[in-house]
Design a protein around this motif. Sequence first.
Motif, PDB file in Angstrom:
ATOM      1  N   ALA A  42       0.828  -1.205   0.000  1.00  0.00           N
ATOM      2  CA  ALA A  42       0.000   0.000   0.000  1.00  0.00           C
ATOM      3  C   ALA A  42       0.858   1.250   0.000  1.00  0.00           C
ATOM      4  O   ALA A  42       0.583   2.221  -0.707  1.00  0.00           O
ATOM      5  N   LEU A  43       1.937   1.234   0.800  1.00  0.00           N
ATOM      6  CA  LEU A  43       2.843   2.380   0.853  1.00  0.00           C
ATOM      7  C   LEU A  43       3.497   2.623  -0.504  1.00  0.00           C
ATOM      8  O   LEU A  43       3.570   3.766  -0.983  1.00  0.00           O
ATOM      9  N   ILE A  44       3.974   1.553  -1.144  1.00  0.00           N
ATOM     10  CA  ILE A  44       4.637   1.684  -2.443  1.00  0.00           C
ATOM     11  C   ILE A  44       3.676   2.259  -3.471  1.00  0.00           C
ATOM     12  O   ILE A  44       3.999   3.195  -4.201  1.00  0.00           O
ATOM     13  N   SER A  45       2.472   1.693  -3.546  1.00  0.00           N
ATOM     14  CA  SER A  45       1.507   2.148  -4.538  1.00  0.00           C
ATOM     15  C   SER A  45       1.037   3.567  -4.251  1.00  0.00           C
ATOM     16  O   SER A  45       0.838   4.366  -5.169  1.00  0.00           O
ATOM     17  N   ASN A  46       0.881   3.902  -2.974  1.00  0.00           N
ATOM     18  CA  ASN A  46       0.414   5.234  -2.610  1.00  0.00           C
ATOM     19  C   ASN A  46       1.457   6.299  -2.931  1.00  0.00           C
ATOM     20  O   ASN A  46       1.121   7.449  -3.238  1.00  0.00           O
ATOM     21  N   THR A  47       2.741   5.923  -2.895  1.00  0.00           N
ATOM     22  CA  THR A  47       3.815   6.869  -3.166  1.00  0.00           C
ATOM     23  C   THR A  47       3.987   7.117  -4.659  1.00  0.00           C
ATOM     24  O   THR A  47       4.366   8.214  -5.078  1.00  0.00           O
ATOM     25  N   CYS A  48       3.691   6.110  -5.474  1.00  0.00           N
ATOM     26  CA  CYS A  48       3.804   6.258  -6.936  1.00  0.00           C
ATOM     27  C   CYS A  48       2.540   5.678  -7.566  1.00  0.00           C
ATOM     28  O   CYS A  48       2.561   4.611  -8.196  1.00  0.00           O
ATOM     29  N   PRO A  49       1.395   6.362  -7.416  1.00  0.00           N
ATOM     30  CA  PRO A  49       0.097   5.755  -7.728  1.00  0.00           C
ATOM     31  C   PRO A  49      -0.194   5.551  -9.206  1.00  0.00           C
ATOM     32  O   PRO A  49      -1.067   4.764  -9.556  1.00  0.00           O
ATOM     33  N   HIS A  50       0.523   6.254 -10.094  1.00  0.00           N
ATOM     34  CA  HIS A  50       0.200   6.110 -11.512  1.00  0.00           C
ATOM     35  C   HIS A  50       0.851   4.875 -12.130  1.00  0.00           C
ATOM     36  O   HIS A  50       0.543   4.524 -13.273  1.00  0.00           O
ATOM     37  N   LYS A  51       1.726   4.190 -11.380  1.00  0.00           N
ATOM     38  CA  LYS A  51       2.365   2.980 -11.887  1.00  0.00           C
ATOM     39  C   LYS A  51       1.698   1.732 -11.302  1.00  0.00           C
ATOM     40  O   LYS A  51       1.346   1.709 -10.122  1.00  0.00           O
TER      41      LYS A  51
END
Length: 359
Positions: free
Chosen positions: A289-298
């Motif tokens: 969740a942290l990874i996706s939230n930090t770079c949400p367009h990928k």
Amino acid sequence: MSLLVFHSGDDGDVVYGLPSLKVIFHQSGEKIDLRLTPSHGLVRQTYTTDKAESIASLIRVQGYISSCEYGLRRRVCRGAVNMDGFRKQFKGGTNIIDWQSDFMGLGGICHEPWLTVPDPRHASEVVIHRSPRYRNDLFPWAEAVSLYAGRMTMVGSPEEHQEFCRRWGQVPYTPTADYLELAKVIAGAKLFIGNQSSPMAVALGLGVEVIQEVCLWNSNCCLDRPNGQYVRDGRVRWPNSQNSRRLPICMSSIITEDRLRVIEDFVRVTCPLPGIMAECGAYKGGSAALISNTCPHKLLHVFDSLGIPEDDPGGHRKGDFSNTEVELRDFLSPYNCAIHIGIFPDTAQDLDAEFSFVH
């Protein structure tokens, strides 16, 4: 009576020169007759009649200005001031306001707001701008786009808007005909986010809350104000984000918070690179969740076996870190994730892609 002042730009420099002119007005009682003059070689884009008129539209409505026009500087009259001289007295470690006020003999001056506009226009809660110069790729633009989705608009040129959307995701665009219209849009917002550009100068002049993408090699637009964040390392305290996604992240990860911050920093740095992202071993989904939230367009590919499949030499026992597929998919449902359940790397056999980040 009025004081004749010449300035050849650029636009941001002119805006940052206005606090000095405001001080002169309050000290002398003389309003300022400002002439915007062409000057080849000193500035990035020399003034023409049309270019000068755009910034003059904002300057004319200030109470300490008597007039602002485009004009050729044939000869400086006695008592007139040529502010272009400030460029010859470069002062590293200071901001452009103090740089110009020192040249004018005013010393350190107050950085309180110096611009006002009639009839602010509410185009969006958050207004952003990013120019091609003075960038810092550590700044988390993708995170800003995600956090303020539906409450953000971009100003600037159509080319700047198109380039931003290609890189960071779609953001609505608000065109403005001149600087007065631009200032009204910024004044009608709660927050301005941008790099060191003339719209940032306008936002600082109006006194709105700002988050600035600070250029590491030329940080000369930082003002000491409680409603300003000047971001060099990519860490931002997002105001009014109303983002509930971040709250359960630490609670849903066995990784300590300091290590989560390291992961977040690496994601931020690699986010501008081409490629997608992956995590191998998700447990409850907190770090994913942290990874996706930090770079949400990928897209983030998440690989998990829903627990340790067999005892391993590292001391983990079969069944450790177990979770159900339903729980994992439910927790990660708000994020841009593709979940692969099974034994890695078998579950990645059909995946042929370039990766910018793998955890």
